[in-house]
Motif scaffolding. Structure first.
Motif, PDB file in Angstrom:
ATOM      1  N   GLU A   1      54.857  52.155  36.731  1.00  0.00           N
ATOM      2  CA  GLU A   1      55.543  52.331  38.008  1.00  0.00           C
ATOM      3  C   GLU A   1      56.242  53.689  38.093  1.00  0.00           C
ATOM      4  OE1 GLU A   1      54.634  50.544  40.181  1.00  0.00           O
ATOM      5  OE2 GLU A   1      54.764  48.400  39.808  1.00  0.00           O
ATOM      6  N   ALA A   2      56.817  54.130  36.978  1.00  0.00           N
ATOM      7  CA  ALA A   2      57.532  55.412  36.999  1.00  0.00           C
ATOM      8  C   ALA A   2      56.610  56.573  37.310  1.00  0.00           C
ATOM      9  CB  ALA A   2      58.231  55.639  35.657  1.00  0.00           C
ATOM     10  N   HIS A   3      55.342  56.469  36.891  1.00  0.00           N
ATOM     11  CA  HIS A   3      54.419  57.598  37.037  1.00  0.00           C
ATOM     12  C   HIS A   3      53.311  57.345  38.060  1.00  0.00           C
ATOM     13  CE1 HIS A   3      56.230  57.961  32.940  1.00  0.00           C
ATOM     14  NE2 HIS A   3      56.475  59.154  33.426  1.00  0.00           N
ATOM     15  N   ARG A   4      53.393  56.233  38.776  1.00  0.00           N
ATOM     16  CA  ARG A   4      52.425  55.924  39.831  1.00  0.00           C
ATOM     17  C   ARG A   4      50.980  56.028  39.329  1.00  0.00           C
ATOM     18  NH1 ARG A   4      53.745  52.923  43.559  1.00  0.00           N
ATOM     19  NH2 ARG A   4      52.344  53.859  45.097  1.00  0.00           N
ATOM     20  N   LEU A   5      50.739  55.414  38.179  1.00  0.00           N
ATOM     21  CA  LEU A   5      49.420  55.484  37.568  1.00  0.00           C
ATOM     22  C   LEU A   5      48.402  54.694  38.392  1.00  0.00           C
ATOM     23  CD1 LEU A   5      50.624  54.971  33.897  1.00  0.00           C
ATOM     24  CD2 LEU A   5      49.967  57.135  34.983  1.00  0.00           C
ATOM     25  N   ASP A   6      47.145  55.099  38.297  1.00  0.00           N
ATOM     26  CA  ASP A   6      46.082  54.483  39.097  1.00  0.00           C
ATOM     27  C   ASP A   6      45.343  53.369  38.370  1.00  0.00           C
ATOM     28  OD1 ASP A   6      46.422  56.192  41.381  1.00  0.00           O
ATOM     29  OD2 ASP A   6      45.477  57.795  40.218  1.00  0.00           O
ATOM     30  N   GLY A   7      45.297  53.416  37.070  1.00  0.00           N
ATOM     31  CA  GLY A   7      44.581  52.407  36.302  1.00  0.00           C
ATOM     32  C   GLY A   7      45.021  52.430  34.860  1.00  0.00           C
ATOM     33  N   LEU A   8      44.673  51.361  34.121  1.00  0.00           N
ATOM     34  CA  LEU A   8      45.097  51.206  32.736  1.00  0.00           C
ATOM     35  C   LEU A   8      43.910  50.843  31.853  1.00  0.00           C
ATOM     36  CD1 LEU A   8      48.164  48.844  33.348  1.00  0.00           C
ATOM     37  CD2 LEU A   8      48.253  51.347  33.114  1.00  0.00           C
TER      38      LEU A   8
ATOM     39  N   LEU B   1      47.291  46.542  38.461  1.00  0.00           N
ATOM     40  CA  LEU B   1      46.450  47.730  38.635  1.00  0.00           C
ATOM     41  C   LEU B   1      45.046  47.444  38.104  1.00  0.00           C
ATOM     42  CD1 LEU B   1      48.872  50.547  37.418  1.00  0.00           C
ATOM     43  CD2 LEU B   1      48.314  49.929  39.778  1.00  0.00           C
ATOM     44  N   PRO B   2      44.040  48.242  38.468  1.00  0.00           N
ATOM     45  CA  PRO B   2      42.751  48.160  37.792  1.00  0.00           C
ATOM     46  C   PRO B   2      42.953  48.332  36.285  1.00  0.00           C
ATOM     47  CG  PRO B   2      42.563  49.523  39.752  1.00  0.00           C
ATOM     48  CD  PRO B   2      44.030  49.256  39.570  1.00  0.00           C
ATOM     49  N   THR B   3      42.383  47.417  35.506  1.00  0.00           N
ATOM     50  CA  THR B   3      42.687  47.362  34.076  1.00  0.00           C
ATOM     51  C   THR B   3      41.469  46.939  33.281  1.00  0.00           C
ATOM     52  OG1 THR B   3      44.987  46.717  34.547  1.00  0.00           O
ATOM     53  CG2 THR B   3      44.170  46.276  32.330  1.00  0.00           C
TER      54      THR B   3
ATOM     55  N   VAL C   1      37.281  53.878  35.828  1.00  0.00           N
ATOM     56  CA  VAL C   1      37.277  54.735  37.018  1.00  0.00           C
ATOM     57  C   VAL C   1      36.543  54.046  38.165  1.00  0.00           C
ATOM     58  CG1 VAL C   1      36.767  57.026  37.920  1.00  0.00           C
ATOM     59  CG2 VAL C   1      37.331  56.759  35.500  1.00  0.00           C
ATOM     60  N   GLU C   2      35.488  53.326  37.824  1.00  0.00           N
ATOM     61  CA  GLU C   2      34.756  52.578  38.852  1.00  0.00           C
ATOM     62  C   GLU C   2      35.634  51.472  39.448  1.00  0.00           C
ATOM     63  OE1 GLU C   2      31.627  51.496  41.359  1.00  0.00           O
ATOM     64  OE2 GLU C   2      31.998  53.312  40.190  1.00  0.00           O
ATOM     65  N   LEU C   3      36.429  50.818  38.611  1.00  0.00           N
ATOM     66  CA  LEU C   3      37.338  49.783  39.119  1.00  0.00           C
ATOM     67  C   LEU C   3      38.369  50.377  40.073  1.00  0.00           C
ATOM     68  CD1 LEU C   3      38.086  47.496  36.017  1.00  0.00           C
ATOM     69  CD2 LEU C   3      36.418  47.156  37.834  1.00  0.00           C
ATOM     70  N   VAL C   4      38.872  51.571  39.729  1.00  0.00           N
ATOM     71  CA  VAL C   4      39.832  52.242  40.611  1.00  0.00           C
ATOM     72  C   VAL C   4      39.157  52.572  41.946  1.00  0.00           C
ATOM     73  CG1 VAL C   4      41.243  54.313  40.930  1.00  0.00           C
ATOM     74  CG2 VAL C   4      41.242  53.135  38.712  1.00  0.00           C
ATOM     75  N   ARG C   5      37.942  53.097  41.890  1.00  0.00           N
ATOM     76  CA  ARG C   5      37.226  53.449  43.131  1.00  0.00           C
ATOM     77  C   ARG C   5      37.014  52.220  44.024  1.00  0.00           C
ATOM     78  NH1 ARG C   5      33.730  57.097  39.835  1.00  0.00           N
ATOM     79  NH2 ARG C   5      34.444  59.217  40.276  1.00  0.00           N
TER      80      ARG C   5
ATOM     81  N   ASN D   1      34.138  39.788  36.607  1.00  0.00           N
ATOM     82  CA  ASN D   1      34.616  40.482  35.413  1.00  0.00           C
ATOM     83  C   ASN D   1      34.857  41.962  35.716  1.00  0.00           C
ATOM     84  OD1 ASN D   1      32.144  41.803  35.347  1.00  0.00           O
ATOM     85  ND2 ASN D   1      31.495  40.927  33.388  1.00  0.00           N
ATOM     86  N   CYS D   2      35.253  42.709  34.684  1.00  0.00           N
ATOM     87  CA  CYS D   2      35.617  44.112  34.887  1.00  0.00           C
ATOM     88  C   CYS D   2      34.410  45.005  35.152  1.00  0.00           C
ATOM     89  CB  CYS D   2      36.432  44.632  33.704  1.00  0.00           C
ATOM     90  SG  CYS D   2      35.553  44.633  32.134  1.00  0.00           S
ATOM     91  N   GLN D   3      33.205  44.470  35.084  1.00  0.00           N
ATOM     92  CA  GLN D   3      32.011  45.203  35.530  1.00  0.00           C
ATOM     93  C   GLN D   3      31.766  45.021  37.028  1.00  0.00           C
ATOM     94  OE1 GLN D   3      29.207  43.281  32.830  1.00  0.00           O
ATOM     95  NE2 GLN D   3      28.805  45.259  31.858  1.00  0.00           N
ATOM     96  N   GLY D   4      32.539  44.141  37.631  1.00  0.00           N
ATOM     97  CA  GLY D   4      32.290  43.798  39.022  1.00  0.00           C
ATOM     98  C   GLY D   4      31.229  42.732  39.186  1.00  0.00           C
TER      99      GLY D   4
END
Length: 567
Positions: free
Chosen positions: A108-115, A137-139, A244-248, A345-348
């Motif tokens: 939250e402090a750094h407004r990250l996009d994914g983990l 977040l996307p993880t 990165v795909e999960l974030v997109r 799953n995380c592959q979509g």
């Protein structure tokens, strides 16, 4: 693509933030891409985490190849094995909360996009998943993988040709009884764990890796790749690209770890004979994702799930053989008819797609539902006048003759006192050993009674005594045991008022734990509670932690404040 991080990286008003990243060596081009955190629990203490210095490089390379910008942040990661049997074990479960809090704060402090979470061992994986569920977040989780097992064909207590780290404590019991020589004991110490990695049996570390994969937050087939195999590094690279795909696609962890995904995890845990600690962890993960899950629900969901994989300590197979047999996907294929196969799953992909081409080529390692190792599964929730809020046992790790046990109580006020008594030879066949004041509040920190149970098994008493406690057990324990007794002694639970000689009845199959002839209300009037002095972070933990039946987590939402208001 609009990202969270762009909120503080675009426009003249955020030049100060860009300047700080550029001071780290990042270019303007990199700051225009998704900012992905590699949450790295590397240390040179924990053998399950030594691999992460190398593995994090491959994850970062994958993130860059996928079109993201990796940033790396450190995370604590304590080793249960090193903390075992002394004051340090009180700190282990509290680290789960520290990890979750740290991930929330940094994300939250750094407004990250994914983990991308790099964690392997017992409380680290659940702590990371709790923190990720909280920030949603996307993880993707990448574990470090199990160590290779040791090999010991002669006089192997597990009955096979492989051994693991947990045999050492059993061997101490055998040494104590004169059953093995000092030279043999030294050989076992030197050969039980020949490589880095999480311990090679199905302890909590590997259990939680398998359940994370079963819930869809790891790439399929990656949970049990050995730490020292090159495929482990390739899995890190592929996970880096995929985040990165999960974030997109804006696929977040709560889109993956849903209520039904957790139910899948519970059923997989039953089928593999997973750790009793999974009860605590899955309830806590569900809480952070605002999913309703009680200890009673857990018991109902895993009821009737047969034990399909004879992994140490519930058999003689190792994680290496489970990996070679196809691991979690093959097991889930055998369970397909009783799983929620529409989960993403995380592959979509949905689970049904993942399982379409999976085949079981090693049915001697991963059994079918029609040919189980045991018809009883890995977890049983017990109730009775000793545990009105529930207790937890592991039927798959309990010998047949000890599934029903009746005996006289021998009381110990804590693990250290019990270890001294067991080593003195105080414990006789037919005893129910009671270790109390080791719950989340009373310990505090709910330490594991791993050493005590392993000593008893090594003394050939594992099926001749029963150990019950308001503390926990390791996933590697076997013998007759019941843990997580709730309410705990420190919360005025019945276990606080047991006395030496009380007759205790445990029926694992029926889910009963009773001291039938004890009037607990009468004893409460006469006895003062046992209280330990507590300082530092353990004091704060003991003040705030909930019961083991509620996942031993610290509440962080407003509705729990209402409990106090209504009193």
């Amino acid at each position: 693509m609009k990202t969270r991080s762009s909120d503080i990286l675009e426009g003249p008003g955020w030049a100060n933030v860009r300047a700080l990243y550029k001071a780290d060596g990042y270019s303007q081009e990199e700051l225009e891409k998704p900012i992905i955190a590699v949450v790295n629990a590397y240390s040179s203490i924990c053998p399950g985490h030594v691999i992460f210095r190398q593995l994090s490089e491959r994850v970062r390379e994958g993130i860059q190849a996928g079109g993201g910008t990796p940033v790396e942040l450190g995370m604590i990661g304590a080793c249960d094995g090193i903390a075992m049997g002394h004051k340090g074990m009180k700190y282990i479960l509290p680290t789960r909360q520290m990890i979750a809090d740290s991930i929330e704060a940094m994300a939250e402090a750094h407004r990250l996009d994914g983990l991308v979470l790099l964690g392997s061992c017992d409380k680290i994986i659940p702590g990371m998943l709790m923190g990720a569920m909280r920030v949603n977040l996307p993880t993707i989780l990448v574990n470090g993988g199990p160590s290779l097992p040791g090999r010991m064909k002669k006089d192997n207590p597990y009955g096979g040709e492989f051994i693991d780290h947990s045999i050492i404590q059993e061997s101490e019991g055998a040494l104590q009884k004169g059953m093995i020589s000092k030279e043999k004991f030294q050989w076992i110490e030197d050969h039980a764990m020949p490589t880095m990695g999480s311990c090679a049996m199905l302890g909590t570390a590997n259990t939680m890796g398998c359940l994370a994969e079963a819930m869809g937050i790891m790439l399929p087939g990656t949970a049990v790749i050995p730490a020292v195999y090159s495929e482990r590094l390739a899995a890190g690279y592929r996970s880096g690209k995929q985040i990165v795909e999960l974030v997109r696609r804006n696929i977040k962890i709560r889109d993956i770890i849903t209520k039904n995904a957790i139910y899948n995890g519970i059923r997989v845990n039953g089928a593999i004979g997973g750790s009793t600690n999974a009860v605590l962890h899955l309830i806590a993960i569900a809480y952070e994702g605002e999913i309703e899950l009680s200890i009673s629900d857990f018991g109902k969901i895993c009821e009737g799930i047969p034990h399909l994989v004879p992994l140490i300590p519930s058999g003689n197979r190792t994680l290496l053989e489970f990996y070679e047999a196809g691991g979690v996907p093959v097991l889930m294929k055998e369970l397909e008819s009783i799983l929620w196969v529409q989960e993403k799953n995380c592959q979509g992909k949905i689970l049904r797609e993942v399982l379409e081409k999976v085949q079981n080529f090693y049915p001697e390692v991963i059994h079918s539902i029609e040919n189980p190792v045991h018809t009883r599964g890995g977890i049983k929730i017990l109730y009775g006048n000793l545990a009105p809020e529930g207790a937890v046992s592991k039927p798959s790790a309990i010998p047949d003759k000890a599934l029903v046990f009746r005996g006289k109580a021998k009381i110990y006020e804590g693990e250290e006192e019990a270890l001294k008594g067991i080593r003195r030879g105080d414990v006789q066949e037919g005893t129910v050993i009671v270790i109390r004041n080791e719950g989340p509040k009373g310990g505090p920190g709910m330490p594991e009674m791993y050493k005590a149970m392993k000593l008893l098994v090594g003394m050939h008493l594992g099926d001749k005594v029963c150990l019950i406690t308001d503390g926990r057990f390791s996933g590697s324990n076997n013998g007759c045991f019941v843990g997580h007794i709730s309410p705990e002694a420190a919360q005025n639970g019945p276990i606080a008022y047991l006395e030496d000689g009380d007759e205790i009845f445990v029926d694992i199959s029926r889910g009963l734990i009773e001291a039938a002839d004890v009037d607990f209300e009468e004893r409460r009037k006469k006895k003062k509670p046992f209280v330990r002095e507590v300082k530092g972070c353990l004091y704060q933990y003991a003040q705030n932690v909930k019961s083991a039946s509620q996942g031993a987590m610290i509440p962080n939402r407003r509705e729990y404040d209402r409990e106090e208001e209504n009193r």
